[in-house]
Structures are given as C-alpha cells and as structure tokens.
Design a protein around this motif. Structure first.
Motif, short mmCIF file in Angstrom:
data_model
loop_
_atom_site.label_atom_id
_atom_site.label_comp_id
_atom_site.label_asym_id
_atom_site.label_seq_id
_atom_site.Cartn_x
_atom_site.Cartn_y
_atom_site.Cartn_z
N VAL A 104 -36.76 20.36 63.12
CA VAL A 104 -38.16 20.66 63.40
C VAL A 104 -39.07 19.81 62.52
CG1 VAL A 104 -39.95 22.44 63.27
CG2 VAL A 104 -37.71 22.98 64.24
N ALA A 105 -38.74 19.69 61.25
CA ALA A 105 -39.55 18.89 60.33
C ALA A 105 -39.54 17.42 60.75
CB ALA A 105 -39.03 19.03 58.90
N LEU A 106 -38.36 16.93 61.18
CA LEU A 106 -38.26 15.53 61.61
C LEU A 106 -39.07 15.30 62.88
CD1 LEU A 106 -36.89 12.78 61.11
CD2 LEU A 106 -35.00 13.56 62.56
N ALA A 107 -39.01 16.26 63.80
CA ALA A 107 -39.78 16.13 65.04
C ALA A 107 -41.27 16.05 64.74
CB ALA A 107 -39.49 17.32 65.96
N GLN A 108 -41.74 16.89 63.85
CA GLN A 108 -43.15 16.86 63.48
C GLN A 108 -43.51 15.52 62.86
OE1 GLN A 108 -44.70 19.05 60.00
NE2 GLN A 108 -46.01 20.14 61.46
N LYS A 109 -42.65 15.02 62.01
CA LYS A 109 -42.89 13.72 61.35
C LYS A 109 -43.01 12.60 62.38
CE LYS A 109 -40.79 10.57 57.98
NZ LYS A 109 -39.62 10.35 57.07
N LYS A 110 -42.26 12.72 63.47
CA LYS A 110 -42.24 11.66 64.48
C LYS A 110 -43.28 11.86 65.58
CE LYS A 110 -37.44 10.38 63.60
NZ LYS A 110 -37.72 8.99 63.22
N GLY A 111 -44.14 12.85 65.43
CA GLY A 111 -45.24 13.02 66.35
C GLY A 111 -44.99 13.96 67.51
N VAL A 112 -43.83 14.60 67.53
CA VAL A 112 -43.56 15.59 68.58
C VAL A 112 -44.36 16.85 68.28
CG1 VAL A 112 -41.78 16.99 69.68
CG2 VAL A 112 -41.25 14.66 68.98
N GLU A 113 -44.99 17.40 69.29
CA GLU A 113 -45.77 18.62 69.09
C GLU A 113 -45.09 19.86 69.67
OE1 GLU A 113 -50.29 16.85 68.77
OE2 GLU A 113 -49.72 17.98 70.54
N VAL A 114 -44.24 19.66 70.66
CA VAL A 114 -43.53 20.79 71.28
C VAL A 114 -42.05 20.40 71.36
CG1 VAL A 114 -43.33 22.31 73.27
CG2 VAL A 114 -45.56 21.37 72.66
N LEU A 115 -41.21 21.14 70.64
CA LEU A 115 -39.77 20.82 70.57
C LEU A 115 -38.96 21.99 71.08
CD1 LEU A 115 -37.55 18.81 69.42
CD2 LEU A 115 -37.48 20.36 67.45
N ALA A 116 -38.00 21.72 71.96
CA ALA A 116 -37.02 22.73 72.37
C ALA A 116 -35.69 22.43 71.71
CB ALA A 116 -36.86 22.75 73.89
N LEU A 117 -35.12 23.42 71.06
CA LEU A 117 -33.77 23.29 70.50
C LEU A 117 -32.80 23.77 71.57
CD1 LEU A 117 -31.84 22.68 68.20
CD2 LEU A 117 -32.16 25.04 67.41
N THR A 118 -31.89 22.88 72.00
CA THR A 118 -30.99 23.19 73.12
C THR A 118 -29.56 22.85 72.74
OG1 THR A 118 -31.43 20.98 74.06
CG2 THR A 118 -32.80 22.80 74.84
N ASP A 119 -29.01 23.58 71.79
CA ASP A 119 -27.65 23.28 71.35
C ASP A 119 -26.63 23.65 72.42
OD1 ASP A 119 -27.58 22.07 68.74
OD2 ASP A 119 -28.52 23.90 67.99
N HIS A 120 -25.46 23.02 72.31
CA HIS A 120 -24.40 23.19 73.30
C HIS A 120 -23.83 24.61 73.28
CE1 HIS A 120 -24.12 19.00 74.53
NE2 HIS A 120 -24.18 18.66 73.26
N ASP A 121 -24.10 25.37 74.34
CA ASP A 121 -23.50 26.68 74.56
C ASP A 121 -23.76 27.69 73.45
OD1 ASP A 121 -22.15 26.14 77.12
OD2 ASP A 121 -20.99 24.70 75.96
N THR A 122 -24.83 27.47 72.68
CA THR A 122 -25.18 28.43 71.65
C THR A 122 -26.68 28.41 71.39
OG1 THR A 122 -24.81 29.15 69.36
CG2 THR A 122 -24.72 26.78 69.78
N SER A 123 -27.24 29.58 71.16
CA SER A 123 -28.64 29.69 70.75
C SER A 123 -28.73 30.09 69.29
CB SER A 123 -29.36 30.72 71.63
OG SER A 123 -28.74 32.00 71.52
N ALA A 124 -27.65 29.91 68.54
CA ALA A 124 -27.58 30.39 67.17
C ALA A 124 -28.63 29.78 66.26
CB ALA A 124 -26.18 30.12 66.60
N GLY A 125 -29.07 28.57 66.55
CA GLY A 125 -30.02 27.91 65.66
C GLY A 125 -31.48 28.15 66.01
N VAL A 126 -31.74 28.87 67.10
CA VAL A 126 -33.12 29.01 67.57
C VAL A 126 -33.99 29.77 66.57
CG1 VAL A 126 -34.58 30.09 69.33
CG2 VAL A 126 -32.57 28.76 70.02
#
Length: 296
Positions: free
Chosen positions: A38-60
């Motif tokens: 999330v921090a890296l996405a913000q640094k790179k100018g992303v404003e809306v990020l979806a975390l879509t890990d393989h077969d798990t929502s554990a990191g959401v």
C-alpha cells in the motif's frame, strides 16, 4: 475518508495512474507485505489499490489498516483459480466480503489444494538437486501464505538456478517442465458463484494471457458472462493499445464492465504498480458498479 463507494471519484478514470485493481502481497507470492504494498502504491501515484492475492484474502485487513493510516483508498479483493476446458483461469473478486462463509470455505479448500500441489512440486525439484525445496520456499514466504509457482520461482532464483525469476519459472515450473504439477481447481461457475455470494464483482483476469486463440477467448468470455461474470480486465501492463481496444469492444459486446490491473508482484522491466492502466473511451469502468466499494 468516507466509505461511500466511489463517492467523489467519478472522474478518476481520466487519470491512468490512479487505479490498480490487481496486485499481490506476501500473503501469496508477492514480494511485499500488504502494508509495504500500500505504501509503495501511494508512492507511485496509485490512488485506489485492490489487493488480490492468490486464493486468499488473508492480507486484506492489513492492507486496509495501512490505507487508513496513509489515507490511501483500498479495495478488498482476491484472485481465485479455476479450470475451464483444462485451462487454468483466474477470476478476480473485487469488493468482496472477506467474512463470507462461502468464500471462507473456498479459501480453505483452495489452500489445501495449493499445499498438496506445492509439496509435489517440492518433491520434483528435490529430484533435480534442490534439497528441501518446499521447506525453503515456505520459509521465504509470509506465515500462512499460499505457496504458488511464483514462490518457487523466487526460491529458484535466490539459489542461483537461473538469471531471473521468469527464467526459473519457464525452465522448471511451466507446463511440460520438470517440476510442473497439474492443478486441481474448481470449475469456472463455482468460482464466479462464490464471488457473487461474497457480495463481490467477478472479474475475468488478463484474458489475453491464457495462450488461447481468439475463438477460445471469445468462448471463455461468453461462458464467464453466462456464469454471472460482471467485469473483465481490459487494461494491464505490457499491453498494446490495439489489444486494449479489442478487449474493450469484447467487454462491451458482452455487457461486461472494464477493469484494470498491473498484476504486480514486484518491480520488473515495464511492469510496475499503476503503470499505464487507462480504460479506453467507450468502456464502462468497473468502479461505476454499485457494488464497487472502498474499504477506506
């Protein structure tokens, strides 16, 4: 920050770098923790990020907590594996309810399948001289992470099996290679219905990457739509403008919303968070769906 869907963000699709709705963390085979991602996405100018890990929502939950701290918009997501006519297909679920009983049951089942496959891959790599491949690969991943071939390619690269992770994947883990193990996933309809049961938006991920000819891609899109699919990734990294335009036309023909995502795992040439992810004019962005929800 409010949680009123895409309130106040109706014109964000005019800015190509702001949305990235397909990314991975250490909860599966990404290189960063959810917080770091999330921090890296913000640094790179992303404003809306979806975390879509393989077969798990554990990191959401970690990603959402980081988003609140950094005042960054995060979308709950997952990337689920299925089989369609013998082909491994990925379905992204956006704005999912991670506590859905149907989703939790599927995640448990997928984790068991992934672990069995990962152990078999490890055994095959052992036969090619990579001692304790499964244990060492698991040790490199976050606790409880779903181990994928991507994790193994990182391990093989680390131990010097090839000059890049991509090389290691293609020479050891791809179909027909020494450590390839065929997956045993649910069918397409099961995956789509599970995303719907979790209140999410089923998105056909990167339809051009399945080594299918045009007729089979069209057949896949039709079957996906018939199962209840609602959106398709038309915009991704390392993609020509003509491909993006064609996918948008296909999405429109089948009344599918248009999504965009880098499928980011780690930095590599021409692939980064938020890189060139505009939706072509004429496509209806997935964030226009009434189901699209920002967790923070």
């Amino acid at each position: 920050m409010d949680n009123d869907g895409n309130s106040g963000l109706d014109d964000v699709h005019l800015w190509p770098m702001r949305y990235d709705l397909h990314s991975h963390s250490k909860a599966s085979d990404g290189h960063y923790t959810p917080e770091e991602l999330v921090a890296l996405a913000q640094k790179k100018g992303v404003e809306v990020l979806a975390l879509t890990d393989h077969d798990t929502s554990a990191g959401v939950s970690q990603a959402v907590a980081a988003g609140r701290k950094l005042r960054m918009h995060v979308v709950s997501g997952i990337e689920l594996s299925c089989l369609w006519h013998g082909n491994q297909i990925h379905i992204v679920g956006l704005s999912i309810n991670c506590g859905s009983p149907e989703l939790q049951a599927l995640e448990k089942s997928q984790a068991e399948k992934r672990d069995a496959r990962a152990r078999e891959i490890g055994m095959r790599l052992e036969k090619h001289g990579f001692k304790d491949a499964y244990e060492n690969t698991k040790a490199m991943a976050a606790p409880g992470a779903s181990i994928t071939r991507g994790n193994y390619s990182s391990y093989l690269f680390k131990v010097g099996a090839g000059p890049t992770e991509e090389y290691c994947f293609s020479h050891y883990l791809d179909k027909g290679k020494p450590a390839y193990v065929a997956p045993v996933w649910p069918d397409l309809e099961t995956i789509v219905k599970t995303v719907l049961a979790a209140g999410g938006i089923p998105v056909l991920a990167h339809p051009s990457r399945y080594q299918l000819n045009n007729n089979w891609v069209l057949r896949l899109v039709r079957d996906f739509k018939n199962c209840g699919g609602e959106a398709m990734e038309v915009s991704s990294a390392m993609q020509s403008f003509s491909e993006r335009e064609l996918l948008t036309k296909i999405a429109n023909k089948h009344e599918l919303l248009c999504s965009c995502g880098s499928d980011f795992h780690h930095e590599k040439t021409n692939l980064d968070l938020g890189i060139d992810l505009s939706i072509p004019e004429g496509g209806t962005p997935v964030w226009k769906s009434p189901k699209f929800r920002l967790e923070c």
